[in-house]
Design a protein around this motif. Structure first.
Motif, mmCIF file in Angstrom:
data_model
loop_
_atom_site.group_PDB
_atom_site.id
_atom_site.type_symbol
_atom_site.label_atom_id
_atom_site.label_comp_id
_atom_site.label_asym_id
_atom_site.label_seq_id
_atom_site.Cartn_x
_atom_site.Cartn_y
_atom_site.Cartn_z
ATOM 1 N N TYR A 32 0.817 -1.210 0.000
ATOM 2 C CA TYR A 32 0.000 0.000 0.000
ATOM 3 C C TYR A 32 0.850 1.259 0.000
ATOM 4 C CZ TYR A 32 -3.685 -3.181 1.687
ATOM 5 O OH TYR A 32 -4.575 -4.201 1.835
ATOM 6 N N VAL A 33 0.370 2.249 -0.723
ATOM 7 C CA VAL A 33 0.904 3.595 -0.555
ATOM 8 C C VAL A 33 0.343 4.151 0.754
ATOM 9 C CG1 VAL A 33 0.890 5.937 -1.458
ATOM 10 C CG2 VAL A 33 1.072 3.998 -3.034
ATOM 11 N N THR A 50 3.395 11.608 1.535
ATOM 12 C CA THR A 50 3.057 10.279 1.083
ATOM 13 C C THR A 50 4.329 9.515 0.752
ATOM 14 O OG1 THR A 50 1.709 9.010 -0.487
ATOM 15 C CG2 THR A 50 2.778 10.962 -1.337
ATOM 16 N N THR A 52 5.691 5.757 -1.264
ATOM 17 C CA THR A 52 5.343 4.609 -2.084
ATOM 18 C C THR A 52 5.499 3.313 -1.300
ATOM 19 O OG1 THR A 52 7.611 4.582 -2.920
ATOM 20 C CG2 THR A 52 5.953 5.765 -4.233
ATOM 21 N N TRP A 53 4.966 2.238 -1.879
ATOM 22 C CA TRP A 53 4.927 0.987 -1.146
ATOM 23 C C TRP A 53 6.316 0.502 -0.769
ATOM 24 C CZ3 TRP A 53 7.390 -3.292 -3.063
ATOM 25 C CH2 TRP A 53 7.735 -3.252 -4.423
ATOM 26 N N GLY A 57 9.937 6.371 -2.886
ATOM 27 C CA GLY A 57 9.388 7.627 -3.386
ATOM 28 C C GLY A 57 8.588 8.332 -2.309
ATOM 29 N N THR A 58 8.849 9.625 -2.135
ATOM 30 C CA THR A 58 8.118 10.415 -1.153
ATOM 31 C C THR A 58 7.731 11.758 -1.758
ATOM 32 O OG1 THR A 58 10.164 11.351 -0.249
ATOM 33 C CG2 THR A 58 9.308 9.371 0.821
ATOM 34 N N ARG A 59 6.664 12.322 -1.249
ATOM 35 C CA ARG A 59 6.232 13.652 -1.656
ATOM 36 C C ARG A 59 5.726 14.376 -0.424
ATOM 37 N NH1 ARG A 59 2.578 13.176 -7.029
ATOM 38 N NH2 ARG A 59 3.111 15.382 -7.170
ATOM 39 N N GLY A 102 -3.112 1.125 -5.749
ATOM 40 C CA GLY A 102 -1.849 1.099 -6.468
ATOM 41 C C GLY A 102 -1.879 1.766 -7.826
ATOM 42 N N PRO A 105 1.243 6.238 -8.046
ATOM 43 C CA PRO A 105 2.388 5.895 -7.182
ATOM 44 C C PRO A 105 2.406 6.636 -5.851
ATOM 45 C CG PRO A 105 3.105 6.216 -9.436
ATOM 46 C CD PRO A 105 1.676 6.660 -9.381
ATOM 47 N N ALA A 106 2.080 7.897 -5.863
ATOM 48 C CA ALA A 106 2.139 8.684 -4.627
ATOM 49 C C ALA A 106 1.069 9.767 -4.695
ATOM 50 C CB ALA A 106 3.527 9.301 -4.445
#
Length: 126
Positions: A32-33, A50, A52-53, A57-59, A102, A105-106
């Motif tokens: 899960y994201v 957020t 990613t699984w 990746g982050t935002r 899914g 992605p984010a």
């Protein structure tokens, strides 16, 4: 059904730090994201961060970029939000959410997330 439980909120002085945790039940957490949102007094719920699984990746929202760090430990079914240099305007109920689809992605929008925790209160005093 996966459940999300936040913890780690509390009262802190401006400039201080807190680490929020989001513990998930179930075996599919790693797919899960995970996102963090917050809702301050009299304000709409807003995106915070957020991940990613896989955690690569982050935002972040502009309001917290450079001060907050999102991370996850899939072996522990737990995500974290490390908050530093806290400001009074960070005062809010913080929610952990999971996007099980899914597709994105984010995602930044709360409607992309279909599982939500109950929230944990963060209060920053000036």
């Amino acid at each position: 059904q996966v459940q999300l439980i936040e913890s780690g909120g509390g009262l802190v002085q401006a400039g201080g730090s807190l680490r929020l945790s989001c513990a998930a039940s179930g075996e599919t957490f790693s797919s899960y994201v995970i996102g963090w949102f917050r809702q301050g007094p009299g304000r709409q719920r807003e995106f915070v961060a957020t991940i990613t699984w896989g955690g690569t990746g982050t935002r972040y929202s502009n309001a917290v970029s450079g001060r907050f760090t999102i991370s996850r430990d899939n072996a522990k079914n737990t995500a974290y939000l490390q908050m530093t240099s806290l400001k009074p305007e960070d005062t809010a109920v913080y929610y952990c959410a999971a996007d099980t689809s899914g597709v994105v992605p984010a995602p930044l929008e709360d409607y992309e997330y279909d599982l939500w925790g109950q929230g944990t209160q963060v209060t920053v005093s000036s």
